[in-house]
Design an enzyme around this catalytic site. Structure first.
Site, PDB file in Angstrom:
ATOM      1  N   CYS A 120      56.178  31.320  38.141  1.00  0.00           N
ATOM      2  CA  CYS A 120      55.498  30.782  39.317  1.00  0.00           C
ATOM      3  C   CYS A 120      55.967  29.344  39.428  1.00  0.00           C
ATOM      4  O   CYS A 120      55.546  28.496  38.640  1.00  0.00           O
ATOM      5  CB  CYS A 120      53.984  30.840  39.196  1.00  0.00           C
ATOM      6  SG  CYS A 120      53.198  30.058  40.619  1.00  0.00           S
ATOM      7  N   CYS A 123      52.878  26.854  40.440  1.00  0.00           N
ATOM      8  CA  CYS A 123      51.775  26.546  39.524  1.00  0.00           C
ATOM      9  C   CYS A 123      51.794  27.522  38.356  1.00  0.00           C
ATOM     10  O   CYS A 123      52.639  27.405  37.483  1.00  0.00           O
ATOM     11  CB  CYS A 123      50.437  26.545  40.251  1.00  0.00           C
ATOM     12  SG  CYS A 123      50.168  27.957  41.332  1.00  0.00           S
ATOM     13  N   SER A 124      50.904  28.489  38.340  1.00  0.00           N
ATOM     14  CA  SER A 124      50.819  29.350  37.163  1.00  0.00           C
ATOM     15  C   SER A 124      50.311  30.741  37.524  1.00  0.00           C
ATOM     16  O   SER A 124      49.622  31.370  36.731  1.00  0.00           O
ATOM     17  CB  SER A 124      49.893  28.712  36.136  1.00  0.00           C
ATOM     18  OG  SER A 124      48.624  28.499  36.735  1.00  0.00           O
ATOM     19  N   CYS A 125      50.636  31.225  38.712  1.00  0.00           N
ATOM     20  CA  CYS A 125      50.171  32.549  39.126  1.00  0.00           C
ATOM     21  C   CYS A 125      50.689  33.590  38.142  1.00  0.00           C
ATOM     22  O   CYS A 125      51.851  33.563  37.747  1.00  0.00           O
ATOM     23  CB  CYS A 125      50.646  32.860  40.537  1.00  0.00           C
ATOM     24  SG  CYS A 125      50.019  31.681  41.739  1.00  0.00           S
TER      25      CYS A 125
HETATM   26 FE    FE Z   1      50.930  29.800  40.682  1.00  0.00          FE
END
Ligand code: FE
Length: 223
Positions: A120, A123-125
């Protein structure tokens, strides 16, 4: 919103401090988390019971063992594999894995010609229902940028190399779509049960930063 300290807060703090002796093995991080939890509870921002349920969920119910079951079933059952490729959300939900951050799943199949890797960049999906919470490196800036620029180099840093003719495809998760890599079934696993196969499916192999284990549990040796 008023954020005034309740009058008993100081007393409660002292009480919490008294208990520090018990946890001699607590790391710096544990201590910080505990302090934060006490503070948030004390101020009424969180309900400790709700927190316990969340932690229990993500420690035991949700995690890479869920994704491993999906992959092992896809390896064992061609009809399920096809369903997973056609409609991953439904195929995964049929095993009981659904919920937040897994509402729209897409399965990516690794083949001798194509290796998929998931990132991602924003961000951090991450697909929580099948993989649990993302590892720290997944959220780090170096991984988020390098997975796109040099996926082959990233895989090498994780200890794996694939033949130069293998094409790398990098998939950028979004707020809507979450990916699950279906790694290639390791050689020498014919006739193994789904349960035994699932034990070979590592978290990283479902992100594309690793490969499944060889039968017996060691890393695969690849040309
Ligand atoms: Fe994300």
């Amino acid at each position: 919103m008023s954020h005034k300290d309740p009058p008993r807060s100081r007393e409660k703090h002292r009480h919490a401090d008294d208990h520090h002796h018990e946890g001699s093995a607590l790391s710096e991080m544990d201590l910080r988390v505990r302090a934060l939890e006490s503070l948030l509870t004390e101020k009424g921002y969180i309900d400790p019971k709700a927190l316990d349920i969340l932690i229990e969920t993500y420690e035991h119910r949700v995690g890479p063992h869920n994704g491993a079951r999906v992959v092992a079933k896809a390896w064992s059952d061609p009809a399920y594999r096809q369903w997973l490729m056609d409609d991953a959300t439904a195929a995964i939900a049929s095993l009981g894995y659904a919920g937040r951050q897994g509402e729209h799943m897409v399965a990516l199949e690794n083949t001798p010609a194509v290796h998929n890797m998931v990132v991602c960049t924003l961000c951090s999906c991450y697909p929580w229902p099948v993989l649990g919470l993302p590892p720290v490196w997944y959220k780090s800036a170096p991984y988020r940028s390098r997975a796109v620029i040099d996926p082959r180099g990233v895989l090498k840093e994780f200890g794996f190399e694939l033949p130069p003719e293998v094409e790398f495809r990098v998939w950028d998760s979004t707020a809507e779509v979450r990916y699950l890599v279906v790694p290639m079934r390791p050689p020498g696993t014919d006739g193994m049960s789904e349960e035994a196969l699932a034990a070979l499916v590592t978290r990283d192999s479902m992100i594309g930063t690793g490969l499944p284990l060889a039968p017996g549990g060691s890393d695969q040796e690849l040309a």
